[in-house]
Motif scaffolding. Structure first.
Motif, PDB file in Angstrom:
ATOM      1  N   LEU A  60      50.628 -72.393 -71.824  1.00  0.00           N
ATOM      2  CA  LEU A  60      50.835 -73.376 -70.716  1.00  0.00           C
ATOM      3  C   LEU A  60      50.278 -74.678 -71.109  1.00  0.00           C
ATOM      4  CD1 LEU A  60      51.871 -73.471 -68.017  1.00  0.00           C
ATOM      5  CD2 LEU A  60      49.808 -72.622 -67.285  1.00  0.00           C
ATOM      6  N   HIS A  61      49.176 -74.936 -71.488  1.00  0.00           N
ATOM      7  CA  HIS A  61      48.647 -76.173 -71.805  1.00  0.00           C
ATOM      8  C   HIS A  61      49.423 -76.845 -72.892  1.00  0.00           C
ATOM      9  CE1 HIS A  61      45.771 -79.271 -72.475  1.00  0.00           C
ATOM     10  NE2 HIS A  61      45.793 -79.136 -73.739  1.00  0.00           N
ATOM     11  N   GLN A  62      50.141 -76.170 -73.932  1.00  0.00           N
ATOM     12  CA  GLN A  62      50.772 -76.883 -74.839  1.00  0.00           C
ATOM     13  C   GLN A  62      52.238 -77.125 -74.259  1.00  0.00           C
ATOM     14  OE1 GLN A  62      51.277 -73.879 -78.025  1.00  0.00           O
ATOM     15  NE2 GLN A  62      49.281 -74.447 -79.015  1.00  0.00           N
ATOM     16  N   TYR A  63      52.739 -76.009 -73.232  1.00  0.00           N
ATOM     17  CA  TYR A  63      54.150 -76.603 -72.615  1.00  0.00           C
ATOM     18  C   TYR A  63      53.632 -77.521 -71.810  1.00  0.00           C
ATOM     19  CZ  TYR A  63      58.086 -75.831 -69.676  1.00  0.00           C
ATOM     20  OH  TYR A  63      59.216 -76.110 -69.065  1.00  0.00           O
ATOM     21  N   LYS A  64      52.658 -77.882 -71.152  1.00  0.00           N
ATOM     22  CA  LYS A  64      52.400 -78.773 -69.998  1.00  0.00           C
ATOM     23  C   LYS A  64      52.068 -80.221 -70.893  1.00  0.00           C
ATOM     24  CE  LYS A  64      48.966 -80.461 -66.626  1.00  0.00           C
ATOM     25  NZ  LYS A  64      47.641 -80.262 -66.232  1.00  0.00           N
ATOM     26  N   GLU A  65      51.471 -79.978 -72.061  1.00  0.00           N
ATOM     27  CA  GLU A  65      51.506 -81.362 -72.799  1.00  0.00           C
ATOM     28  C   GLU A  65      53.006 -81.736 -73.202  1.00  0.00           C
ATOM     29  OE1 GLU A  65      49.062 -80.679 -76.161  1.00  0.00           O
ATOM     30  OE2 GLU A  65      47.085 -81.070 -74.921  1.00  0.00           O
ATOM     31  N   ARG A 121      43.993 -65.984 -71.993  1.00  0.00           N
ATOM     32  CA  ARG A 121      43.731 -67.426 -73.002  1.00  0.00           C
ATOM     33  C   ARG A 121      44.898 -67.893 -73.701  1.00  0.00           C
ATOM     34  NH1 ARG A 121      38.657 -66.628 -76.575  1.00  0.00           N
ATOM     35  NH2 ARG A 121      39.227 -68.748 -77.092  1.00  0.00           N
ATOM     36  N   TYR A 122      45.630 -66.806 -74.314  1.00  0.00           N
ATOM     37  CA  TYR A 122      46.893 -67.333 -74.883  1.00  0.00           C
ATOM     38  C   TYR A 122      47.842 -68.190 -73.987  1.00  0.00           C
ATOM     39  CZ  TYR A 122      45.782 -64.729 -79.242  1.00  0.00           C
ATOM     40  OH  TYR A 122      45.310 -64.249 -80.430  1.00  0.00           O
ATOM     41  N   ALA A 123      48.002 -67.284 -72.658  1.00  0.00           N
ATOM     42  CA  ALA A 123      48.832 -67.669 -71.892  1.00  0.00           C
ATOM     43  C   ALA A 123      48.520 -69.274 -71.411  1.00  0.00           C
ATOM     44  CB  ALA A 123      49.010 -67.018 -70.582  1.00  0.00           C
ATOM     45  N   GLU A 124      47.233 -69.406 -70.865  1.00  0.00           N
ATOM     46  CA  GLU A 124      46.726 -70.874 -70.521  1.00  0.00           C
ATOM     47  C   GLU A 124      47.070 -71.676 -71.602  1.00  0.00           C
ATOM     48  OE1 GLU A 124      42.637 -70.080 -69.635  1.00  0.00           O
ATOM     49  OE2 GLU A 124      42.894 -69.353 -67.583  1.00  0.00           O
ATOM     50  N   GLU A 125      46.760 -71.051 -72.975  1.00  0.00           N
ATOM     51  CA  GLU A 125      47.092 -72.346 -74.251  1.00  0.00           C
ATOM     52  C   GLU A 125      48.460 -72.826 -74.355  1.00  0.00           C
ATOM     53  OE1 GLU A 125      45.911 -72.666 -79.086  1.00  0.00           O
ATOM     54  OE2 GLU A 125      44.923 -71.199 -77.729  1.00  0.00           O
ATOM     55  N   LEU A 145      55.733 -80.974 -71.754  1.00  0.00           N
ATOM     56  CA  LEU A 145      56.605 -81.251 -70.589  1.00  0.00           C
ATOM     57  C   LEU A 145      56.151 -82.711 -70.310  1.00  0.00           C
ATOM     58  CD1 LEU A 145      58.432 -80.465 -68.486  1.00  0.00           C
ATOM     59  CD2 LEU A 145      56.670 -79.459 -67.260  1.00  0.00           C
ATOM     60  N   GLU A 146      54.539 -82.976 -70.402  1.00  0.00           N
ATOM     61  CA  GLU A 146      54.416 -84.446 -70.037  1.00  0.00           C
ATOM     62  C   GLU A 146      55.036 -85.135 -71.027  1.00  0.00           C
ATOM     63  OE1 GLU A 146      50.193 -84.189 -70.095  1.00  0.00           O
ATOM     64  OE2 GLU A 146      49.928 -83.552 -67.930  1.00  0.00           O
ATOM     65  N   GLU A 147      55.021 -84.925 -72.317  1.00  0.00           N
ATOM     66  CA  GLU A 147      55.653 -85.882 -73.272  1.00  0.00           C
ATOM     67  C   GLU A 147      57.186 -86.196 -72.901  1.00  0.00           C
ATOM     68  OE1 GLU A 147      55.651 -88.208 -76.486  1.00  0.00           O
ATOM     69  OE2 GLU A 147      53.850 -87.214 -75.781  1.00  0.00           O
ATOM     70  N   ILE A 148      57.839 -84.713 -72.561  1.00  0.00           N
ATOM     71  CA  ILE A 148      59.298 -84.917 -72.294  1.00  0.00           C
ATOM     72  C   ILE A 148      59.451 -85.856 -70.965  1.00  0.00           C
ATOM     73  CG2 ILE A 148      61.272 -83.783 -71.387  1.00  0.00           C
ATOM     74  CD1 ILE A 148      60.357 -81.342 -73.154  1.00  0.00           C
ATOM     75  N   VAL A 149      58.637 -85.725 -69.964  1.00  0.00           N
ATOM     76  CA  VAL A 149      58.662 -86.289 -68.586  1.00  0.00           C
ATOM     77  C   VAL A 149      58.404 -88.061 -69.073  1.00  0.00           C
ATOM     78  CG1 VAL A 149      57.432 -86.836 -66.663  1.00  0.00           C
ATOM     79  CG2 VAL A 149      57.849 -84.464 -67.229  1.00  0.00           C
ATOM     80  N   LYS A 150      57.315 -88.154 -69.914  1.00  0.00           N
ATOM     81  CA  LYS A 150      57.132 -89.532 -70.545  1.00  0.00           C
ATOM     82  C   LYS A 150      58.315 -90.013 -71.031  1.00  0.00           C
ATOM     83  CE  LYS A 150      53.546 -92.046 -73.047  1.00  0.00           C
ATOM     84  NZ  LYS A 150      52.516 -92.090 -73.903  1.00  0.00           N
ATOM     85  N   GLU A 151      58.759 -89.377 -72.011  1.00  0.00           N
ATOM     86  CA  GLU A 151      60.078 -89.740 -72.699  1.00  0.00           C
ATOM     87  C   GLU A 151      61.149 -90.162 -71.722  1.00  0.00           C
ATOM     88  OE1 GLU A 151      61.013 -87.116 -75.720  1.00  0.00           O
ATOM     89  OE2 GLU A 151      59.209 -87.744 -77.108  1.00  0.00           O
ATOM     90  N   ARG A 152      61.505 -89.119 -70.873  1.00  0.00           N
ATOM     91  CA  ARG A 152      62.505 -89.195 -69.913  1.00  0.00           C
ATOM     92  C   ARG A 152      62.256 -90.579 -68.989  1.00  0.00           C
ATOM     93  NH1 ARG A 152      65.817 -84.609 -69.187  1.00  0.00           N
ATOM     94  NH2 ARG A 152      66.078 -84.017 -71.415  1.00  0.00           N
ATOM     95  N   THR A 153      60.946 -90.616 -68.523  1.00  0.00           N
ATOM     96  CA  THR A 153      60.567 -91.652 -67.787  1.00  0.00           C
ATOM     97  C   THR A 153      61.011 -92.934 -68.300  1.00  0.00           C
ATOM     98  OG1 THR A 153      58.685 -90.296 -66.749  1.00  0.00           O
ATOM     99  CG2 THR A 153      58.858 -92.690 -66.524  1.00  0.00           C
ATOM    100  N   ILE A 154      60.592 -93.182 -69.738  1.00  0.00           N
ATOM    101  CA  ILE A 154      60.941 -94.394 -70.367  1.00  0.00           C
ATOM    102  C   ILE A 154      62.353 -94.346 -70.365  1.00  0.00           C
ATOM    103  CG2 ILE A 154      60.854 -95.381 -72.765  1.00  0.00           C
ATOM    104  CD1 ILE A 154      58.131 -94.063 -73.018  1.00  0.00           C
TER     105      ILE A 154
END
Length: 451
Positions: free
Chosen positions: A53-58, A47-51, A60-69
């Motif tokens: 991972l979820h936070q990292y994913k979020e 559960r901790y790892a999933e959380e 990462l998505e934010e970074i990807v979004k920023e990088r995409t912009i």
């Protein structure tokens, strides 16, 4: 019974089990409880790892979004830069095309070379008329490779003028004769050249424009010939008019009985004849193309013979001796000298040999030395030479009390005036006879000395 859920160093909690009766837990029960605690720890870690991972994913998505912009913006800027560069390249292509079109529209041959003398470009007029080759076969080659069109003299003169242009920055228009490849005709060109630079201001080559002046030179030659014919005709008419004046003076003198009056008419007639002979000589010399100067020696021979014919009568034993260099003089010097010689020889023939006394009249003309050379019309150089003219006789000589510079004699007055007019000097040597020494300067061209 209690067991740790997770690692001892980093536990998640404690799992406990209770018995309703007081007893000891068995080994199987202990193993079972540890297994349950292990499974619980695994679930918690997952559960901790999933959380995480979820936070990292979020994240990462934010970074990807920023990088995409950022990439989108960079891509937009890059697209704008590419568009701008394409526009600049298009403008440059248009400018190059315009300049090529402009060069080809110029009706004169145009070329440009680098500092090593290699052609970097030219217009159609140069490629077709001068070399009759495609531009691609000219660019990258030097003048030395086109010796069929460019003579050794042309190559030497071009190299000399290029050096002056690059060293002093001065353009020296120069005339060249070039055998045009398109028709094999040798034509005259006036070449104007200038340096050109790169964006840093460094001189990187020479550009030249060639003006075809063949027809102009032909027209100038024809005009010069017409002018010479016109001048020749003018000299001929002046000579005829002077001869008419001489005849009129002769006729008029017959109306007077006074000896002095007749002598004055006679002297005036001889002065007119001396000028007439000059124009006759100019007319004759003009047949060779030169109507600005005449053979002074030939003229003096005619003049002296005419004077002897006019003044020497009876059986007087008088002789003429000429010792003169072959020299061509211009009218501004020749006409005054002719009148001077006329006056001095006339005086000798009239006064130096009274009665039946015989004698000799000498006319000598020699160059003392050459001055500095200078350029002149239609010549490379002309020498400013100093001459000595001597007119002498072995007659009775001038009376001691006569100052030839201040005298009532019209003839001697005229001599002094004309010597000053040509910028010369005159001296009188008395002794056995009379000797006048006249120094003067005159421009003498090599071509005229050879005639």
């Amino acid at each position: 019974m209690s067991v740790i859920i997770g690692d001892v160093e980093k536990p998640f909690g404690i799992l406990g089990a209770h018995s309703a009766k007081k007893r000891k837990f068995t080994a199987d029960e202990t193993f079972f409880l540890n297994s349950v605690a292990f499974i619980i720890a695994e679930v918690i870690e997952r559960r901790y790892a999933e959380e995480e991972l979820h936070q990292y994913k979020e994240k990462l998505e934010e970074i990807v979004k920023e990088r995409t912009i950022e990439l989108t913006r960079a891509n937009e800027q890059l697209s704008m830069e590419i568009s701008r560069r394409k526009k600049v390249e298009k403008d440059l292509e248009n400018n190059v095309y315009f300049l090529k079109t402009l060069l080809d529209a110029i009706p004169s041959p145009v070329f440009y070379r680098n500092l090593e003398g290699i052609y970097q470009g030219c217009n159609d007029k140069f490629s077709r008329k001068i070399l009759n080759l495609p531009k691609i076969e000219i660019i990258g080659h030097s003048m030395q490779e086109f010796r069929e069109q460019f003579s050794e003299e042309t190559l030497r003169e071009t190299e000399y003028n290029d050096k002056i242009l690059l060293k002093e920055g001065k353009s020296l228009p120069n005339e060249l004769k070039i055998k045009c490849a398109i028709d094999g005709e040798l034509r005259d060109f006036l070449v104007y050249k200038a340096t050109y630079s790169n964006l840093a201001g460094e001189v990187i080559g020479i550009v030249g424009v060639m003006l075809d002046i063949t027809e102009r030179k032909k027209a100038e030659k024809a005009l010069l010939k017409t002018e010479e014919i016109r001048k020749k005709e003018i000299h001929h008419r002046i000579k005829n008019n002077l001869q008419v004046i001489s005849s009129l003076l002769s006729l008029q003198a017959e109306n007077f009985s006074d000896k002095k009056v007749k002598e004055s008419f006679h002297d005036s007639q001889n002065r007119v004849i001396s000028m007439s002979l000059i124009h006759e000589e100019l007319y004759r010399t003009g047949e060779t193309g030169d109507v600005e100067s005449f053979d002074f020696k030939a003229y003096i021979q005619k003049l002296a013979n005419e004077l002897f014919r006019s003044y020497v009568v009876g059986n007087k034993d008088l002789h003429l001796k000429l010792d003169m260099e072959n020299v061509f003089l211009g009218m501004d010097t020749g006409i005054p000298l002719g009148i001077i010689i006329n006056e001095l020889v006339s005086n000798s023939l009239k006064h130096a040999f009274p009665g039946e006394r015989g004698g000799e009249v000498n006319i000598r003309l020699h160059r003392l030395h050459n001055g500095e050379n200078r350029s002149c019309k239609d010549q490379d150089t002309c020498a400013i030479s100093e001459f000595l003219l001597i007119v002498s006789d072995n007659g009775t000589g001038l009376p001691e009390n006569i100052d030839f510079r201040n005298t009532s004699s019209l003839g001697l007055q005229l001599v002094n005036i004309l010597v000053d007019q040509i910028g010369g000097s005159i001296e009188l040597k008395k002794g056995e006879g009379t000797e006048f020494r006249i120094k003067f300067r005159e421009e003498v061209c090599p071509e005229k000395k050879q005639k």
